[in-house]
Design a protein around this motif. Structure first.
Motif, PDB file in Angstrom:
ATOM      1  N   SER A  37      -7.104   6.166  -5.389  1.00 27.64           N
ATOM      2  CA  SER A  37      -6.587   6.219  -3.879  1.00 27.64           C
ATOM      3  C   SER A  37      -7.781   5.595  -3.201  1.00 27.64           C
ATOM      4  N   PRO A  38      -9.119   5.367  -3.517  1.00 25.15           N
ATOM      5  CA  PRO A  38     -10.157   4.587  -2.424  1.00 25.15           C
ATOM      6  C   PRO A  38      -9.233   2.827  -2.530  1.00 25.15           C
ATOM      7  N   ALA A  39      -8.880   2.395  -3.401  1.00 24.01           N
ATOM      8  CA  ALA A  39      -8.427   1.259  -3.516  1.00 24.01           C
ATOM      9  C   ALA A  39      -7.031   1.009  -2.524  1.00 24.01           C
ATOM     10  N   HIS A  40      -6.188   2.010  -2.504  1.00 24.03           N
ATOM     11  CA  HIS A  40      -4.992   2.398  -1.716  1.00 24.03           C
ATOM     12  C   HIS A  40      -5.578   2.407  -0.337  1.00 24.03           C
ATOM     13  N   GLY A  41      -6.395   2.969  -0.224  1.00 23.79           N
ATOM     14  CA  GLY A  41      -7.080   3.368   1.191  1.00 23.79           C
ATOM     15  C   GLY A  41      -7.558   2.021   1.666  1.00 23.79           C
ATOM     16  N   GLY A  58       0.993  -1.251   0.168  1.00 21.68           N
ATOM     17  CA  GLY A  58      -0.161   0.005   0.107  1.00 21.68           C
ATOM     18  C   GLY A  58       0.667   1.251   0.075  1.00 21.68           C
ATOM     19  N   MET A  59       2.003   1.167   0.793  1.00 23.80           N
ATOM     20  CA  MET A  59       2.687   2.419   0.849  1.00 23.80           C
ATOM     21  C   MET A  59       3.489   2.682  -0.534  1.00 23.80           C
ATOM     22  N   VAL A  60       4.049   1.500  -1.065  1.00 25.60           N
ATOM     23  CA  VAL A  60       4.552   1.753  -2.446  1.00 25.60           C
ATOM     24  C   VAL A  60       3.691   2.287  -3.404  1.00 25.60           C
ATOM     25  N   TRP A  61       2.389   1.764  -3.356  1.00 22.73           N
ATOM     26  CA  TRP A  61       1.415   2.148  -4.318  1.00 22.73           C
ATOM     27  C   TRP A  61       1.237   3.639  -4.080  1.00 22.73           C
ATOM     28  N   GLY A  62       0.970   4.036  -2.472  1.00 23.67           N
ATOM     29  CA  GLY A  62       1.005   5.523  -2.296  1.00 23.67           C
ATOM     30  C   GLY A  62       2.052   6.504  -2.943  1.00 23.67           C
ATOM     31  N   ILE A  63       3.269   5.931  -2.720  1.00 23.46           N
ATOM     32  CA  ILE A  63       4.339   6.765  -3.348  1.00 23.46           C
ATOM     33  C   ILE A  63       4.160   6.902  -4.780  1.00 23.46           C
ATOM     34  N   GLN A  64       3.980   5.709  -5.415  1.00 17.70           N
ATOM     35  CA  GLN A  64       3.495   5.808  -6.912  1.00 17.70           C
ATOM     36  C   GLN A  64       2.523   6.750  -7.385  1.00 17.70           C
ATOM     37  N   MET A  65       1.366   6.704  -6.610  1.00 15.88           N
ATOM     38  CA  MET A  65       0.381   7.694  -6.722  1.00 15.88           C
ATOM     39  C   MET A  65       0.770   9.318  -6.775  1.00 15.88           C
ATOM     40  N   SER A  66       1.550   9.423  -5.669  1.00  9.79           N
ATOM     41  CA  SER A  66       2.006  10.871  -5.422  1.00  9.79           C
ATOM     42  C   SER A  66       3.138  11.203  -6.513  1.00  9.79           C
ATOM     43  N   LEU A 105      -6.764  -0.836   0.874  1.00 13.97           N
ATOM     44  CA  LEU A 105      -5.720  -2.002   1.086  1.00 13.97           C
ATOM     45  C   LEU A 105      -5.011  -1.621   2.310  1.00 13.97           C
ATOM     46  N   ASN A 106      -4.760  -0.492   2.651  1.00 11.52           N
ATOM     47  CA  ASN A 106      -4.300  -0.107   3.910  1.00 11.52           C
ATOM     48  C   ASN A 106      -4.904  -0.439   5.264  1.00 11.52           C
ATOM     49  N   LEU A 107      -6.242   0.067   5.041  1.00 11.98           N
ATOM     50  CA  LEU A 107      -7.210  -0.091   6.122  1.00 11.98           C
ATOM     51  C   LEU A 107      -7.576  -1.203   6.544  1.00 11.98           C
ATOM     52  N   ILE A 108      -7.971  -2.137   5.633  1.00 13.46           N
ATOM     53  CA  ILE A 108      -8.522  -3.583   5.722  1.00 13.46           C
ATOM     54  C   ILE A 108      -7.155  -4.071   6.007  1.00 13.46           C
ATOM     55  N   GLY A 109      -6.361  -4.008   4.985  1.00 12.79           N
ATOM     56  CA  GLY A 109      -5.073  -5.074   4.727  1.00 12.79           C
ATOM     57  C   GLY A 109      -4.021  -4.921   5.839  1.00 12.79           C
ATOM     58  N   PHE A 110      -3.986  -3.677   6.471  1.00 15.79           N
ATOM     59  CA  PHE A 110      -2.948  -3.380   7.588  1.00 15.79           C
ATOM     60  C   PHE A 110      -3.687  -3.056   8.684  1.00 15.79           C
ATOM     61  N   VAL A 111      -4.475  -2.101   8.950  1.00 15.55           N
ATOM     62  CA  VAL A 111      -4.915  -1.754  10.397  1.00 15.55           C
ATOM     63  C   VAL A 111      -5.983  -2.737  10.846  1.00 15.55           C
ATOM     64  N   SER A 112      -6.865  -3.198   9.883  1.00 19.65           N
ATOM     65  CA  SER A 112      -7.665  -4.332  10.619  1.00 19.65           C
ATOM     66  C   SER A 112      -6.993  -5.599  10.820  1.00 19.65           C
TER      67      SER A 112
HETATM   68  C1  HEM Z   1       4.189   5.766   1.771  1.00 19.88           C
HETATM   69  C2  HEM Z   1       3.115   5.641   2.544  1.00 19.88           C
HETATM   70  C3  HEM Z   1       2.210   6.375   1.899  1.00 19.88           C
HETATM   71  C4  HEM Z   1       1.793   7.340   0.811  1.00 19.88           C
HETATM   72  C5  HEM Z   1       2.937   7.823  -0.016  1.00 19.88           C
HETATM   73  C6  HEM Z   1       0.336   7.505   0.612  1.00 19.88           C
HETATM   74  C7  HEM Z   1      -0.336   8.105  -0.561  1.00 19.88           C
HETATM   75  C8  HEM Z   1      -1.530   8.596  -0.574  1.00 19.88           C
HETATM   76  C9  HEM Z   1      -1.976   9.538  -1.436  1.00 19.88           C
HETATM   77  C10 HEM Z   1      -1.219  10.061  -2.920  1.00 19.88           C
HETATM   78  C11 HEM Z   1      -3.309   9.622  -1.539  1.00 19.88           C
HETATM   79  C12 HEM Z   1      -4.435  10.432  -2.463  1.00 19.88           C
HETATM   80  C13 HEM Z   1      -4.611  11.607  -1.525  1.00 19.88           C
HETATM   81  C14 HEM Z   1      -5.758  12.277  -2.294  1.00 19.88           C
HETATM   82  O1  HEM Z   1      -6.010  12.120  -3.526  1.00 19.88           O
HETATM   83  O2  HEM Z   1      -6.439  13.264  -1.623  1.00 19.88           O
HETATM   84  C15 HEM Z   1      -3.786   8.578  -0.466  1.00 19.88           C
HETATM   85  C16 HEM Z   1      -5.261   8.376   0.203  1.00 19.88           C
HETATM   86  C17 HEM Z   1      -5.246   7.558   1.233  1.00 19.88           C
HETATM   87  N1  HEM Z   1      -4.203   6.978   1.900  1.00 19.88           N
HETATM   88 FE1  HEM Z   1      -2.491   6.731   1.771  1.00 19.88          FE
HETATM   89  N2  HEM Z   1      -0.468   6.839   1.630  1.00 19.88           N
HETATM   90  C18 HEM Z   1       0.366   6.234   2.355  1.00 19.88           C
HETATM   91  C19 HEM Z   1       0.050   5.231   3.420  1.00 19.88           C
HETATM   92  C20 HEM Z   1      -1.059   4.862   3.736  1.00 19.88           C
HETATM   93  C21 HEM Z   1      -1.426   4.366   5.014  1.00 19.88           C
HETATM   94  C22 HEM Z   1      -0.480   3.526   5.972  1.00 19.88           C
HETATM   95  C23 HEM Z   1      -2.947   4.372   5.220  1.00 19.88           C
HETATM   96  C24 HEM Z   1      -3.732   3.907   6.197  1.00 19.88           C
HETATM   97  C25 HEM Z   1      -3.377   3.138   7.333  1.00 19.88           C
HETATM   98  C26 HEM Z   1      -3.307   5.226   4.172  1.00 19.88           C
HETATM   99  C27 HEM Z   1      -4.581   5.381   3.934  1.00 19.88           C
HETATM  100  C28 HEM Z   1      -5.200   6.353   2.917  1.00 19.88           C
HETATM  101  C29 HEM Z   1      -6.674   6.744   2.831  1.00 19.88           C
HETATM  102  C30 HEM Z   1      -7.674   6.242   3.747  1.00 19.88           C
HETATM  103  C31 HEM Z   1      -6.672   7.587   1.667  1.00 19.88           C
HETATM  104  C32 HEM Z   1      -8.052   8.073   1.157  1.00 19.88           C
HETATM  105  C33 HEM Z   1      -8.491   7.162   0.357  1.00 19.88           C
HETATM  106  C34 HEM Z   1      -9.712   7.799  -0.550  1.00 19.88           C
HETATM  107  O3  HEM Z   1     -10.723   8.586   0.227  1.00 19.88           O
HETATM  108  O4  HEM Z   1      -9.491   8.065  -1.633  1.00 19.88           O
HETATM  109  N3  HEM Z   1      -2.342   5.540   3.524  1.00 19.88           N
HETATM  110  N4  HEM Z   1      -2.726   8.218   0.002  1.00 19.88           N
END
Ligand code: HEM
Length: 133
Positions: free
Chosen positions: A35-39, A19-27, A41-48
Motif C-alpha cells: 500500500s505505500p507504493a500504491h499511495g 493506482g485505482m486498479v492496483w487498489g482494487i487488486q489489493m482489496s 503512485l496516487n499522491l505523486i502520480g495523480f494529486v501532485s
Molecule cells: C479504486 C480506488 C482505490 C482503491 C480500491 C484503494 C485501495 C487501497 C487499499 C486497499 C489500501 C490499503 C489500506 C490499508 O492497508 O490500511 C490503500 C491505501 C492507500 N491509498 Fe488507496 N485506493 C484507491 C485509490 C486511492 C487514491 C485515488 C489515492 C490518493 C489520491 C489513494 C491513496 C492511498 C494512500 C495514501 C494509502 C495509504 C498508504 C500507506 O500508508 O500504506 N488511494 N488504498
C-alpha cells in the motif's frame, strides 16, 4: 506539441487509473503489503501531477518555458522509478531504486520552487495586453 498542462493532467489521470486498479487488486487479495507504493503512485502520480497541471494552466508564461518540460520529465521519471523502488524495498530486494526515485522526486519539487519563483500565476505571455474596461 501538446500543451504542458494537458500533459500533466493526462499523465496524472493514467497514473490514477493504474493506482485505482492496483487498489482494487489489493482489496480483493486482502494483501495490503504494497500500500505505500500504491499511495505514492496516487499522491505523486495523480494529486501532485494534477496540481502542477493546474499551475501551468494558470501560468501561461511558465507553461511555455523549457523548464516546464524538464519539470514534467523529472516528475514522471520520479514516479516511474520511486513506485517500483518502494515495491522492491518492501520485498527486501534492494533500496537503490527507492533512493534514486526519492532524489528525483525532491529534485522535481526543487525545480518547481524555482519555476514558481520565476513566474507569477496568472501572468499572461503578452505583457502589452490591456485589462478589459
Ligand atoms: C479504486 C480506488 C482505490 C482503491 C480500491 C484503494 C485501495 C487501497 C487499499 C486497499 C489500501 C490499503 C489500506 C490499508 O492497508 O490500511 C490503500 C491505501 C492507500 N491509498 Fe488507496 N485506493 C484507491 C485509490 C486511492 C487514491 C485515488 C489515492 C490518493 C489520491 C489513494 C491513496 C492511498 C494512500 C495514501 C494509502 C495509504 C498508504 C500507506 O500508508 O500504506 N488511494 N488504498
Amino acid at each position: 506539441m501538446r500543451p504542458i498542462a494537458n500533459l500533466f493532467f493526462l499523465t496524472g489521470a493514467i497514473f490514477a487509473l493504474c493506482g485505482m486498479v492496483w487498489g482494487i487488486q489489493m482489496s480483493a487479495s486482502h494483501d495490503h503489503s504494497l500500500s505505500p507504493a500504491h499511495g505514492h503512485l496516487n499522491l505523486i502520480g495523480f494529486v501532485s501531477m494534477s496540481v502542477f497541471g493546474a499551475y501551468y494552466a494558470l501560468s501561461p508564461g511558465a507553461a511555455q518555458s523549457m523548464l516546464a518540460r524538464v519539470h514534467y520529465a523529472l516528475v514522471t521519471a520520479s514516479v516511474l522509478v520511486l513506485v517500483p523502488g518502494i515495491v522492491l524495498a518492501i520485498q527486501g530486494q534492494t533500496e537503490v531504486m527507492a533512493k534514486i526515485g526519492s532524489v528525483l522526486a525532491v529534485a522535481s519539487m526543487a525545480l518547481f520552487v524555482l519555476i514558481v519563483l520565476r513566474n507569477r500565476a496568472g501572468q499572461t505571455v503578452t505583457s502589452s495586453a490591456q485589462p478589459a474596461e
